[in-house]
Design a protein around this motif. Structure first.
Motif, PDB file in Angstrom:
ATOM      1  N   THR A   3      95.714 -19.462 -36.201  1.00 23.72           N
ATOM      2  CA  THR A   3      94.798 -20.925 -36.234  1.00 23.72           C
ATOM      3  C   THR A   3      95.239 -22.454 -36.602  1.00 23.72           C
ATOM      4  O   THR A   3      94.881 -22.095 -38.134  1.00 23.72           O
ATOM      5  N   LYS A   4      95.765 -23.485 -36.254  1.00 26.15           N
ATOM      6  CA  LYS A   4      95.362 -24.133 -37.543  1.00 26.15           C
ATOM      7  C   LYS A   4      94.610 -25.139 -36.553  1.00 26.15           C
ATOM      8  O   LYS A   4      94.783 -25.401 -34.887  1.00 26.15           O
ATOM      9  N   HIS A   5      94.418 -26.699 -37.647  1.00 29.38           N
ATOM     10  CA  HIS A   5      93.711 -27.690 -37.281  1.00 29.38           C
ATOM     11  C   HIS A   5      94.099 -28.945 -37.220  1.00 29.38           C
ATOM     12  O   HIS A   5      94.914 -28.959 -39.271  1.00 29.38           O
ATOM     13  N   PHE A   6      94.415 -29.715 -36.735  1.00 28.09           N
ATOM     14  CA  PHE A   6      94.476 -31.097 -37.175  1.00 28.09           C
ATOM     15  C   PHE A   6      94.392 -31.923 -36.833  1.00 28.09           C
ATOM     16  O   PHE A   6      93.101 -32.218 -35.891  1.00 28.09           O
ATOM     17  N   ALA A   7      94.705 -33.288 -37.249  1.00 32.18           N
ATOM     18  CA  ALA A   7      93.362 -35.036 -37.392  1.00 32.18           C
ATOM     19  C   ALA A   7      94.918 -36.363 -37.102  1.00 32.18           C
ATOM     20  O   ALA A   7      95.318 -35.952 -38.198  1.00 32.18           O
ATOM     21  N   THR A   8      95.177 -36.299 -35.674  1.00 36.13           N
ATOM     22  CA  THR A   8      96.580 -37.234 -35.847  1.00 36.13           C
ATOM     23  C   THR A   8      95.426 -38.962 -35.256  1.00 36.13           C
ATOM     24  O   THR A   8      94.073 -38.814 -34.630  1.00 36.13           O
ATOM     25  N   LEU A  49      91.612 -34.674 -31.976  1.00 35.29           N
ATOM     26  CA  LEU A  49      91.023 -33.480 -32.976  1.00 35.29           C
ATOM     27  C   LEU A  49      91.949 -32.313 -32.126  1.00 35.29           C
ATOM     28  O   LEU A  49      91.794 -31.814 -31.382  1.00 35.29           O
ATOM     29  N   ILE A  50      92.886 -31.662 -32.817  1.00 34.39           N
ATOM     30  CA  ILE A  50      93.672 -30.956 -32.527  1.00 34.39           C
ATOM     31  C   ILE A  50      93.922 -29.595 -32.489  1.00 34.39           C
ATOM     32  O   ILE A  50      93.754 -29.271 -33.922  1.00 34.39           O
ATOM     33  N   GLU A  51      93.753 -28.800 -31.755  1.00 39.16           N
ATOM     34  CA  GLU A  51      93.731 -27.240 -32.603  1.00 39.16           C
ATOM     35  C   GLU A  51      94.615 -26.744 -32.336  1.00 39.16           C
ATOM     36  O   GLU A  51      95.626 -26.115 -30.834  1.00 39.16           O
ATOM     37  N   GLU A  52      95.738 -25.821 -32.902  1.00 37.33           N
ATOM     38  CA  GLU A  52      97.005 -25.097 -32.697  1.00 37.33           C
ATOM     39  C   GLU A  52      96.914 -23.284 -33.103  1.00 37.33           C
ATOM     40  O   GLU A  52      96.650 -23.582 -33.915  1.00 37.33           O
ATOM     41  N   ARG A  57      99.279 -26.124 -28.606  1.00 36.76           N
ATOM     42  CA  ARG A  57      98.469 -27.120 -29.423  1.00 36.76           C
ATOM     43  C   ARG A  57      97.283 -27.399 -28.397  1.00 36.76           C
ATOM     44  O   ARG A  57      98.401 -26.972 -27.058  1.00 36.76           O
ATOM     45  N   ARG A  58      96.004 -28.132 -27.868  1.00 35.86           N
ATOM     46  CA  ARG A  58      95.228 -28.451 -27.427  1.00 35.86           C
ATOM     47  C   ARG A  58      94.500 -29.131 -28.157  1.00 35.86           C
ATOM     48  O   ARG A  58      93.994 -28.894 -29.718  1.00 35.86           O
ATOM     49  N   VAL A  59      94.122 -30.172 -27.203  1.00 38.04           N
ATOM     50  CA  VAL A  59      93.233 -31.623 -27.959  1.00 38.04           C
ATOM     51  C   VAL A  59      91.871 -31.423 -27.386  1.00 38.04           C
ATOM     52  O   VAL A  59      92.003 -31.192 -26.303  1.00 38.04           O
ATOM     53  N   LEU A  60      90.852 -31.280 -28.565  1.00 38.96           N
ATOM     54  CA  LEU A  60      89.803 -31.451 -28.775  1.00 38.96           C
ATOM     55  C   LEU A  60      88.891 -32.151 -28.166  1.00 38.96           C
ATOM     56  O   LEU A  60      88.106 -31.893 -27.078  1.00 38.96           O
ATOM     57  N   LYS A  61      89.301 -33.546 -29.012  1.00 39.42           N
ATOM     58  CA  LYS A  61      88.773 -34.770 -29.076  1.00 39.42           C
ATOM     59  C   LYS A  61      89.781 -35.530 -28.950  1.00 39.42           C
ATOM     60  O   LYS A  61      90.450 -36.425 -29.768  1.00 39.42           O
ATOM     61  N   THR A  62      89.649 -36.782 -28.521  1.00 42.75           N
ATOM     62  CA  THR A  62      89.743 -37.940 -28.161  1.00 42.75           C
ATOM     63  C   THR A  62      89.597 -39.135 -28.595  1.00 42.75           C
ATOM     64  O   THR A  62      88.217 -39.740 -27.628  1.00 42.75           O
ATOM     65  N   TRP A  63      89.565 -39.611 -29.658  1.00 42.61           N
ATOM     66  CA  TRP A  63      88.390 -41.761 -29.447  1.00 42.61           C
ATOM     67  C   TRP A  63      89.833 -42.592 -29.521  1.00 42.61           C
ATOM     68  O   TRP A  63      90.644 -42.271 -29.913  1.00 42.61           O
ATOM     69  N   GLY A  71      88.519 -33.089 -24.984  1.00 41.94           N
ATOM     70  CA  GLY A  71      90.679 -33.131 -24.167  1.00 41.94           C
ATOM     71  C   GLY A  71      91.072 -34.671 -24.414  1.00 41.94           C
ATOM     72  O   GLY A  71      90.494 -35.521 -24.668  1.00 41.94           O
ATOM     73  N   PRO A  72      92.442 -34.453 -23.891  1.00 43.62           N
ATOM     74  CA  PRO A  72      92.941 -34.966 -23.820  1.00 43.62           C
ATOM     75  C   PRO A  72      93.377 -36.205 -23.611  1.00 43.62           C
ATOM     76  O   PRO A  72      94.252 -37.361 -24.452  1.00 43.62           O
ATOM     77  N   GLU A  73      92.673 -36.626 -22.245  1.00 46.33           N
ATOM     78  CA  GLU A  73      92.769 -37.590 -20.927  1.00 46.33           C
ATOM     79  C   GLU A  73      92.485 -38.824 -21.929  1.00 46.33           C
ATOM     80  O   GLU A  73      91.275 -38.341 -22.110  1.00 46.33           O
ATOM     81  N   ILE A  74      92.576 -39.533 -22.131  1.00 47.04           N
ATOM     82  CA  ILE A  74      91.945 -41.474 -22.137  1.00 47.04           C
ATOM     83  C   ILE A  74      92.844 -42.144 -21.970  1.00 47.04           C
ATOM     84  O   ILE A  74      93.740 -42.683 -21.858  1.00 47.04           O
TER      85      ILE A  74
END
Length: 76
Positions: A3-8, A49-52, A57-63, A71-74
């Motif tokens: 598991t990897k963790h990303f911020a984009t 904030l993404i977890e892979e 990949r799964r988007v955990l939070k989106t701002w 989640g991913p939708e915004i």
């Protein structure tokens, strides 16, 4: 299972992204929070904030301009 963790960070919708990758989820969460704090006044910035796990990949939070959502939708 790896598991990897990303911020984009994107400065415009569908634009290029700055991305950080970490093995520790707390570090990625901290960077996400920092970026939201730094760019929260910019209405076109999107931070995720993404977890892979095993390449998926799964988007955990989106701002974005409307605030934070789980989640991913915004709406942009």
């Amino acid at each position: 299972m790896q598991t990897k963790h990303f911020a984009t960070l994107q400065f415009e919708a569908d634009g290029p992204a700055v991305e950080g990758e970490w093995t520790a989820s707390g570090t990625a969460q901290d960077r996400y929070t920092q970026w939201v704090g730094l760019y929260s006044n910019n209405l076109v910035v999107v931070v995720r904030l993404i977890e892979e796990t095993d390449g998926t990949r799964r988007v955990l939070k989106t701002w974005g301009a409307q605030g934070e959502v789980e989640g991913p939708e915004i709406g942009l």
